[in-house]
Design an enzyme around this catalytic site. Structure first.
Site, PDB file in Angstrom:
ATOM      1  N   LYS A  78       0.849  -1.194   0.000  1.00 53.61           N
ATOM      2  CA  LYS A  78       0.000   0.000   0.000  1.00 53.61           C
ATOM      3  C   LYS A  78       0.885   1.244   0.000  1.00 53.61           C
ATOM      4  O   LYS A  78       1.945   1.251   0.657  1.00 53.61           O
ATOM      5  CB  LYS A  78      -0.845  -0.061   1.283  1.00 53.61           C
ATOM      6  CG  LYS A  78      -1.969   0.925   1.438  1.00 53.61           C
ATOM      7  CD  LYS A  78      -2.705   0.591   2.749  1.00 53.61           C
ATOM      8  CE  LYS A  78      -3.985   1.370   2.939  1.00 53.61           C
ATOM      9  NZ  LYS A  78      -4.721   0.919   4.153  1.00 53.61           N
ATOM     10  N   SER A 153      -9.517   0.165   3.307  1.00 50.99           N
ATOM     11  CA  SER A 153      -8.815   1.151   2.517  1.00 50.99           C
ATOM     12  C   SER A 153      -7.658   0.584   1.691  1.00 50.99           C
ATOM     13  O   SER A 153      -7.155   1.264   0.805  1.00 50.99           O
ATOM     14  CB  SER A 153      -8.265   2.254   3.433  1.00 50.99           C
ATOM     15  OG  SER A 153      -7.290   1.733   4.326  1.00 50.99           O
ATOM     16  N   SER A 177      -9.218  -2.560   7.332  1.00 49.87           N
ATOM     17  CA  SER A 177      -8.799  -2.161   5.984  1.00 49.87           C
ATOM     18  C   SER A 177      -7.924  -3.155   5.250  1.00 49.87           C
ATOM     19  O   SER A 177      -7.631  -2.972   4.071  1.00 49.87           O
ATOM     20  CB  SER A 177      -8.078  -0.810   6.037  1.00 49.87           C
ATOM     21  OG  SER A 177      -8.992   0.220   6.284  1.00 49.87           O
TER      22      SER A 177
END
Lengths: 453, 58
Positions: A78, A153, A177
């Site tokens: 990420k 997320s 997430s």
């Protein structure tokens, strides 16, 4: 090189590398080709570093070190994780020029274990939101249905593994997430005991709730990554499902849930019962105010971090994140401290509960992947914001800090994956992963690969 | 200058503050509910429970 290899588990890929059935260079070529073809469709990556990965792969192939547990495994992370020589954008216009000069601790550990970094994944801006919507880089779709969300997320991390663009990905999990998008995309999402994987060098969202986690195809893959990433690796445990006591929450976690998801969890419980596990209904702490407690802690912490950018670059934040930060400004210090004290009571309540059970089983999410652009989802006649629904069953365990893993356990009639969540005791990460592996290997369910045309 | 005026704050624009108390954009939809819930929590006696910190092996 077949597309099937792109969807193989990390464990299988590692085995094929060690047996010289495939080279690290061939693997990078395979994923590079897929990333090039599917980059626009998946919106999984913010940047890729294929040439550097090819260079490392050539070195790996030249002198393959069998001692390195992740040698030659292509992975992504990420875009909150610092990777030396690349910008860490947080998926935001605010940090477009944020070139960093040192790897995050987990990136160092991945590299030390021989893993081969290939790129940085899209996300909900600064991890603020579970839908994974990003106005700057686009919204990663679900690999099983492009009209639906991958979830967030860690949306790009889920899409990267889900679309077969890398073998594994790192994400952050502040309210679910990692676990929720993994579940919505038919993957395994794991977050450890709070603090067991370092968050150093990762852009924070909420220090109290942030966990670094992994997105993989199999629970065994999560175990391989955890062994390399954890601060205190322990000897792997051997757990039997026989006589394992599994807590089944009596409230909240099976409420306002899609009926087909409940059916899948029922089927999983029947399997566990047949294997000799003891299913024990357990009373959970009251969940009535858990969202308020979480918000009272996370928004002031997010504001506190982002204050460094607000004066000069405040106009570059997306509208929804600015509204969240404004909320953080309007809470009192006593409300924040009280929130943290309630978190302590939740931890104590759960520790008492874990004196009676080995793990807890819940659905991973109460809904399948919502449609992209949907504001609210409705279950049992009750409408709630899509992001709240996605993380409704996961966020509590960010407050309590217990390790949790989500794994696929069914397919919905709408063609989307259904997931279960197992939650373990503090520092019972290895046992939890081991249990998940046994469920995965024994339960008669094979997730079909997504049809990507 | 009164004490309240001396508290520093980022200068949120009026629309953002209005959005908190009178949501129209669908972004923050539960601020009043959040405040109400925090008020309920304020009245619960937590005795000497400390704030949550790091988690250590037992």
């Amino acid at each position: 090189m077949t597309a099937t290899l792109a969807f193989a588990s990390l464990s299988e890929i590692s085995s094929r590398l060690r047996n010289r059935e495939v080279s690290a260079t061939e693997l990078i070529d395979l994923y590079a080709d897929r990333i090039e073809r599917l980059a626009e469709e998946s919106k999984a990556f913010i940047c890729v570093d294929i040439e550097a990965a090819r260079g490392r792969a050539a070195s790996i192939d030249k002198n393959f070190d069998d001692e390195l547990p992740l040698n030659g495994i292509p992975y992504s992370c990420k875009d909150l994780f610092n990777v030396k020589g690349l910008p860490t954008t947080g998926g935001s216009q605010v940090l477009q020029d944020n070139l960093v000069h040192e790897d995050a601790e987990v990136v160092k550990r991945m590299n030390q274990a021989g893993a081969n970094f290939i790129g940085k994944n899209n996300l909900h801006e600064f991890a603020y939101g579970a839908t994974g919507e990003n106005t700057l880089y686009g919204t990663p779709p679900n690999p099983y249905d492009p009209s639906r969300l991958a979830g967030g997320s860690s949306s790009g991390s889920a899409a990267a593994v889900g679309f077969g663009l890398c073998a594994a990905a790192l994400g952050t999990d502040t309210g679910g997430s990692v676990r929720a998008p993994a579940s919505l995309c038919g993957l395994v999402g794991f977050k450890p005991t709070y603090g067991r994987i370092s968050t150093e060098g990762v852009v924070p969202y909420s220090w109290t709730l942030d966990h670094v986690g992994t997105l993989t195809r199999k629970a065994a893959d999560a175990g391989l990554l955890f062994d390399s990433l954890a601060s205190e690796p322990k000897t792997p445990v051997q757990t039997s499902l026989h006589n394992l006591t599994i807590g089944i929450p009596q409230s909240f976690f099976f409420e306002r849930c899609d009926s087909e998801i409940l059916d899948s969890i029922d089927a999983l419980m029947n399997f566990l019962h047949r294997e000799g596990a003891i299913l024990k209904p357990v009373p959970m702490p009251s969940m009535e105010f858990t969202r308020a407690v979480s918000l009272a802690v996370q928004m002031p912490e997010a504001l506190s971090y982002h204050n460094r950018y607000l004066e000069q670059r405040g106009h570059l934040y997306s509208r929804d994140f600015r509204a969240g930060l404004a909320l953080g400004q309007c809470l009192l210090a006593e409300q924040y401290i009280r929130g943290k004290r309630f978190i302590e009571t939740y931890r104590n309540d759960m520790d008492r509960l874990f004196a009676e059970v080995d793990v807890i089983l819940t659905p991973a999410t109460p809904v399948i992947a919502p449609k992209i652009g949907v504001i609210e989802v409705t279950v049992d006649g009750y409408a709630e914001p899509a992001g709240n629904a996605i993380t409704r069953y996961t966020s509590f365990f960010n407050m309590t800090g217990h390790p949790a893993i989500t794994l696929p356990c069914g397919m919905h009639s709408k063609g989307l994956p259904i997931g279960a969540q197992l939650v373990g005791k503090h520092f019972g990460d290895e046992q939890l992963i081991d249990i998940a592996q046994q469920v995965e290997s024994g339960y008669d369910f094979e997730l079909p690969l997504p049809d990507l045309g | 200058m009164g004490i309240r005026d001396q508290f520093g704050s980022y200068a949120w624009d009026d629309a953002e503050i209005s959005e908190l108390v009178d949501p129209k954009l669908g972004i923050i939809t539960g601020f009043q509910e959040l405040l109400d819930q925090l008020e309920v929590l304020r009245k619960i006696d937590l005795e000497a429970t400390p704030p949550a910190g790091d988690i250590s092996p037992k």
